[in-house]
Design a protein around this motif. Structure first.
Motif, PDB file in Angstrom:
ATOM      1  N   SER A 113      15.830  39.247 -17.705  1.00  0.00           N
ATOM      2  CA  SER A 113      14.794  40.283 -17.694  1.00  0.00           C
ATOM      3  C   SER A 113      15.312  41.695 -17.472  1.00  0.00           C
ATOM      4  O   SER A 113      14.638  42.668 -17.827  1.00  0.00           O
ATOM      5  N   GLY A 114      16.475  41.837 -16.839  1.00  0.00           N
ATOM      6  CA  GLY A 114      16.989  43.159 -16.550  1.00  0.00           C
ATOM      7  C   GLY A 114      16.504  43.745 -15.236  1.00  0.00           C
ATOM      8  O   GLY A 114      16.877  44.862 -14.869  1.00  0.00           O
ATOM      9  N   VAL A 115      15.658  42.995 -14.506  1.00  0.00           N
ATOM     10  CA  VAL A 115      15.215  43.444 -13.187  1.00  0.00           C
ATOM     11  C   VAL A 115      15.749  42.466 -12.140  1.00  0.00           C
ATOM     12  O   VAL A 115      16.360  41.452 -12.467  1.00  0.00           O
ATOM     13  N   GLU A 116      15.504  42.763 -10.875  1.00  0.00           N
ATOM     14  CA  GLU A 116      16.055  41.931  -9.807  1.00  0.00           C
ATOM     15  C   GLU A 116      15.352  40.578  -9.751  1.00  0.00           C
ATOM     16  O   GLU A 116      14.134  40.502  -9.855  1.00  0.00           O
ATOM     17  N   TRP A 117      16.140  39.522  -9.551  1.00  0.00           N
ATOM     18  CA  TRP A 117      15.567  38.173  -9.471  1.00  0.00           C
ATOM     19  C   TRP A 117      16.415  37.314  -8.551  1.00  0.00           C
ATOM     20  O   TRP A 117      17.617  37.534  -8.379  1.00  0.00           O
ATOM     21  N   THR A 118      15.756  36.331  -7.958  1.00  0.00           N
ATOM     22  CA  THR A 118      16.436  35.305  -7.163  1.00  0.00           C
ATOM     23  C   THR A 118      15.823  33.967  -7.544  1.00  0.00           C
ATOM     24  O   THR A 118      14.597  33.822  -7.555  1.00  0.00           O
ATOM     25  N   ARG A 119      16.672  32.995  -7.859  1.00  0.00           N
ATOM     26  CA  ARG A 119      16.177  31.659  -8.222  1.00  0.00           C
ATOM     27  C   ARG A 119      16.318  30.732  -7.027  1.00  0.00           C
ATOM     28  O   ARG A 119      17.392  30.606  -6.441  1.00  0.00           O
ATOM     29  N   LEU A 120      15.231  30.074  -6.680  1.00  0.00           N
ATOM     30  CA  LEU A 120      15.197  29.152  -5.558  1.00  0.00           C
ATOM     31  C   LEU A 120      15.319  27.727  -6.092  1.00  0.00           C
ATOM     32  O   LEU A 120      14.355  27.154  -6.614  1.00  0.00           O
ATOM     33  N   GLU A 121      16.504  27.170  -5.966  1.00  0.00           N
ATOM     34  CA  GLU A 121      16.780  25.832  -6.496  1.00  0.00           C
ATOM     35  C   GLU A 121      16.558  24.808  -5.385  1.00  0.00           C
ATOM     36  O   GLU A 121      17.496  24.192  -4.873  1.00  0.00           O
ATOM     37  N   ALA A 122      15.297  24.653  -5.021  1.00  0.00           N
ATOM     38  CA  ALA A 122      14.935  23.724  -3.949  1.00  0.00           C
ATOM     39  C   ALA A 122      15.138  22.288  -4.409  1.00  0.00           C
ATOM     40  O   ALA A 122      14.804  21.927  -5.539  1.00  0.00           O
ATOM     41  N   GLN A 123      15.677  21.482  -3.508  1.00  0.00           N
ATOM     42  CA  GLN A 123      15.810  20.061  -3.793  1.00  0.00           C
ATOM     43  C   GLN A 123      14.493  19.355  -3.413  1.00  0.00           C
ATOM     44  O   GLN A 123      13.447  19.986  -3.403  1.00  0.00           O
ATOM     45  N   GLU A 124      14.527  18.094  -3.108  1.00  0.00           N
ATOM     46  CA  GLU A 124      13.262  17.366  -2.904  1.00  0.00           C
ATOM     47  C   GLU A 124      12.457  17.953  -1.747  1.00  0.00           C
ATOM     48  O   GLU A 124      12.981  18.194  -0.667  1.00  0.00           O
ATOM     49  N   PHE A 125      11.161  18.161  -1.988  1.00  0.00           N
ATOM     50  CA  PHE A 125      10.269  18.664  -0.949  1.00  0.00           C
ATOM     51  C   PHE A 125       9.948  17.557   0.059  1.00  0.00           C
ATOM     52  O   PHE A 125       9.712  16.407  -0.318  1.00  0.00           O
ATOM     53  N   MET A 126       9.888  17.911   1.325  1.00  0.00           N
ATOM     54  CA  MET A 126       9.440  16.945   2.328  1.00  0.00           C
ATOM     55  C   MET A 126       8.016  16.477   2.053  1.00  0.00           C
ATOM     56  O   MET A 126       7.656  15.336   2.364  1.00  0.00           O
ATOM     57  N   SER A 127       7.210  17.335   1.437  1.00  0.00           N
ATOM     58  CA  SER A 127       5.814  16.966   1.158  1.00  0.00           C
ATOM     59  C   SER A 127       5.696  15.833   0.156  1.00  0.00           C
ATOM     60  O   SER A 127       4.627  15.213   0.046  1.00  0.00           O
ATOM     61  N   ASN A 128       6.772  15.500  -0.577  1.00  0.00           N
ATOM     62  CA  ASN A 128       6.719  14.327  -1.459  1.00  0.00           C
ATOM     63  C   ASN A 128       6.417  13.063  -0.664  1.00  0.00           C
ATOM     64  O   ASN A 128       5.908  12.078  -1.206  1.00  0.00           O
ATOM     65  N   THR A 129       6.731  13.100   0.628  1.00  0.00           N
ATOM     66  CA  THR A 129       6.471  11.941   1.491  1.00  0.00           C
ATOM     67  C   THR A 129       4.977  11.633   1.570  1.00  0.00           C
ATOM     68  O   THR A 129       4.593  10.496   1.864  1.00  0.00           O
ATOM     69  N   LEU A 130       4.135  12.613   1.287  1.00  0.00           N
ATOM     70  CA  LEU A 130       2.688  12.380   1.343  1.00  0.00           C
ATOM     71  C   LEU A 130       2.225  11.369   0.296  1.00  0.00           C
ATOM     72  O   LEU A 130       1.129  10.806   0.425  1.00  0.00           O
ATOM     73  N   THR A 131       3.041  11.112  -0.729  1.00  0.00           N
ATOM     74  CA  THR A 131       2.659  10.092  -1.705  1.00  0.00           C
ATOM     75  C   THR A 131       2.653   8.698  -1.080  1.00  0.00           C
ATOM     76  O   THR A 131       2.093   7.769  -1.661  1.00  0.00           O
ATOM     77  N   TRP A 132       3.261   8.565   0.089  1.00  0.00           N
ATOM     78  CA  TRP A 132       3.256   7.278   0.789  1.00  0.00           C
ATOM     79  C   TRP A 132       2.022   7.090   1.661  1.00  0.00           C
ATOM     80  O   TRP A 132       1.771   5.991   2.158  1.00  0.00           O
ATOM     81  N   ALA A 133       1.272   8.148   1.891  1.00  0.00           N
ATOM     82  CA  ALA A 133       0.228   8.108   2.928  1.00  0.00           C
ATOM     83  C   ALA A 133      -0.797   7.006   2.696  1.00  0.00           C
ATOM     84  O   ALA A 133      -1.169   6.277   3.627  1.00  0.00           O
ATOM     85  N   GLU A 134      -1.273   6.860   1.472  1.00  0.00           N
ATOM     86  CA  GLU A 134      -2.333   5.885   1.215  1.00  0.00           C
ATOM     87  C   GLU A 134      -1.878   4.461   1.496  1.00  0.00           C
ATOM     88  O   GLU A 134      -2.584   3.677   2.156  1.00  0.00           O
ATOM     89  N   SER A 135      -0.684   4.100   1.016  1.00  0.00           N
ATOM     90  CA  SER A 135      -0.216   2.728   1.225  1.00  0.00           C
ATOM     91  C   SER A 135       0.140   2.480   2.684  1.00  0.00           C
ATOM     92  O   SER A 135      -0.002   1.353   3.184  1.00  0.00           O
ATOM     93  N   ILE A 136       0.579   3.512   3.386  1.00  0.00           N
ATOM     94  CA  ILE A 136       0.859   3.346   4.819  1.00  0.00           C
ATOM     95  C   ILE A 136      -0.436   3.140   5.584  1.00  0.00           C
ATOM     96  O   ILE A 136      -0.550   2.242   6.437  1.00  0.00           O
ATOM     97  N   ARG A 137      -1.443   3.944   5.280  1.00  0.00           N
ATOM     98  CA  ARG A 137      -2.735   3.803   5.972  1.00  0.00           C
ATOM     99  C   ARG A 137      -3.367   2.440   5.689  1.00  0.00           C
ATOM    100  O   ARG A 137      -3.882   1.778   6.586  1.00  0.00           O
ATOM    101  N   ALA A 138      -3.326   2.020   4.430  1.00  0.00           N
ATOM    102  CA  ALA A 138      -4.036   0.804   4.039  1.00  0.00           C
ATOM    103  C   ALA A 138      -3.271  -0.478   4.345  1.00  0.00           C
ATOM    104  O   ALA A 138      -3.862  -1.481   4.733  1.00  0.00           O
ATOM    105  N   GLU A 139      -1.924  -0.439   4.187  1.00  0.00           N
ATOM    106  CA  GLU A 139      -1.149  -1.676   4.259  1.00  0.00           C
ATOM    107  C   GLU A 139       0.046  -1.622   5.201  1.00  0.00           C
ATOM    108  O   GLU A 139       0.661  -2.661   5.468  1.00  0.00           O
ATOM    109  N   GLY A 140       0.420  -0.430   5.638  1.00  0.00           N
ATOM    110  CA  GLY A 140       1.620  -0.323   6.448  1.00  0.00           C
ATOM    111  C   GLY A 140       2.872  -0.608   5.650  1.00  0.00           C
ATOM    112  O   GLY A 140       3.826  -1.203   6.164  1.00  0.00           O
TER     113      GLY A 140
END
Length: 272
Positions: A113-140
């Motif tokens: 672009s020709g202007v200032e930029w910073t790229r944030l190359e984040a690896q796996e988000f901790m919030s991905n763990t929330l995909t486990w919530a339903e099965s943990i609540r229902a079945e452990g």
């Protein structure tokens, strides 16, 4: 000066808004439904309607904006370069881009672009763990095809780095690999969760095919589902190795997974 945050109600966007407000920045938060988001942000945040995947409708939103945080999401690859062009035409002179996992059209457009930029190359988000919530609540139980380590990063740490790059000099043209302070397997994360909610949680392996179909069942395209599951099947060194960039940029240690769990433990509690 005003900073526009796209994806302002998302897992990372809301933290970016909060961090900028904490630092006294004027923030304009882009959301599809400002009325629904009103109670989630401080009163000084300017909520504006729109989506970064429709840049042709954002001319008024970009007016007066000097800094822009972009979260690369599905559907942005095709129109992202136009968003960048419109932002620069409107007067944006500094970007942060939370990448989509690789250097795609949006990331490249900002870099060129020709202007200032910073790229944030984040690896796996901790919030991905929330995909486990339903099965943990229902079945452990947690069902995953692999048990490889991941140096998960807290969303608030991504936001903290974004705020520094947006507001402070010295970060232009840099790509920051962002991880948490430890690399944990799913079984290790489960053990931390189990202690926090005081409940036994089992780990049940599933096949790659089952993992792909599970994602497709919630609306993920087959191509994207194959990509996500493939990423877990063959994690890169950058996703499994702890990187101290968060601490170097922000001046404080990255948050641990235990801290994240303490903040979200109630999401894993329920029947069963």
């Amino acid at each position: 000066m005003t900073t526009l945050v796209t994806g302002a109600t998302g897992n990372t966007g809301r933290h970016v808004v909060a961090e900028l407000v904490r630092r006294g920045e004027r923030v304009r938060a882009l959301t599809r439904n400002p009325a629904a988001a009103a109670g989630r942000f401080p009163a000084e945040v300017e909520l504006v309607a729109g989506t970064h995947t429709a840049p042709e409708k954002l001319n008024a939103v970009l007016d007066g904006v000097s800094r822009l945080h972009i979260t690369v999401t599905a559907g942005l690859a095709e129109v992202g370069p136009e968003l960048v062009q419109r932002a620069i035409a409107a007067g944006v002179r500094r970007f942060t881009v939370l990448w989509g996992g690789w250097v795609g059209p949006v990331e490249q457009a900002v870099a060129d672009s020709g202007v200032e930029w910073t790229r944030l190359e984040a690896q796996e988000f901790m919030s991905n763990t929330l995909t486990w919530a339903e099965s943990i609540r229902a079945e452990g139980v947690v069902r995953e095809p692999y048990d490889f380590p991941s140096a998960l990063v807290h969303e608030a740490d991504i936001a903290a780095v974004a705020a520094v790059a947006l507001l402070d000099d010295g970060h232009a043209g840099r790509s920051y690999n962002l991880t948490g302070p430890e690399s944990l397997t799913p079984r290790e994360r489960i053990a931390i969760l189990s202690r926090a909610i005081r409940r036994d949680i089992a780990f049940e392996p599933i096949t790659r095919e089952q993992a792909v179909h599970r994602l497709m069942a919630i609306g993920v395209s087959q191509a994207d589902a194959e990509y996500v599951v493939g990423w877990y099947a063959a994690p890169s060194d950058s996703s499994t190795t702890v990187d101290e960039t968060v601490e170097r940029v922000t001046g404080r240690p990255a948050r641990t997974f235990t801290q994240w769990v303490d903040e979200h433990a109630e999401r894993f509690l329920g029947r069963g």
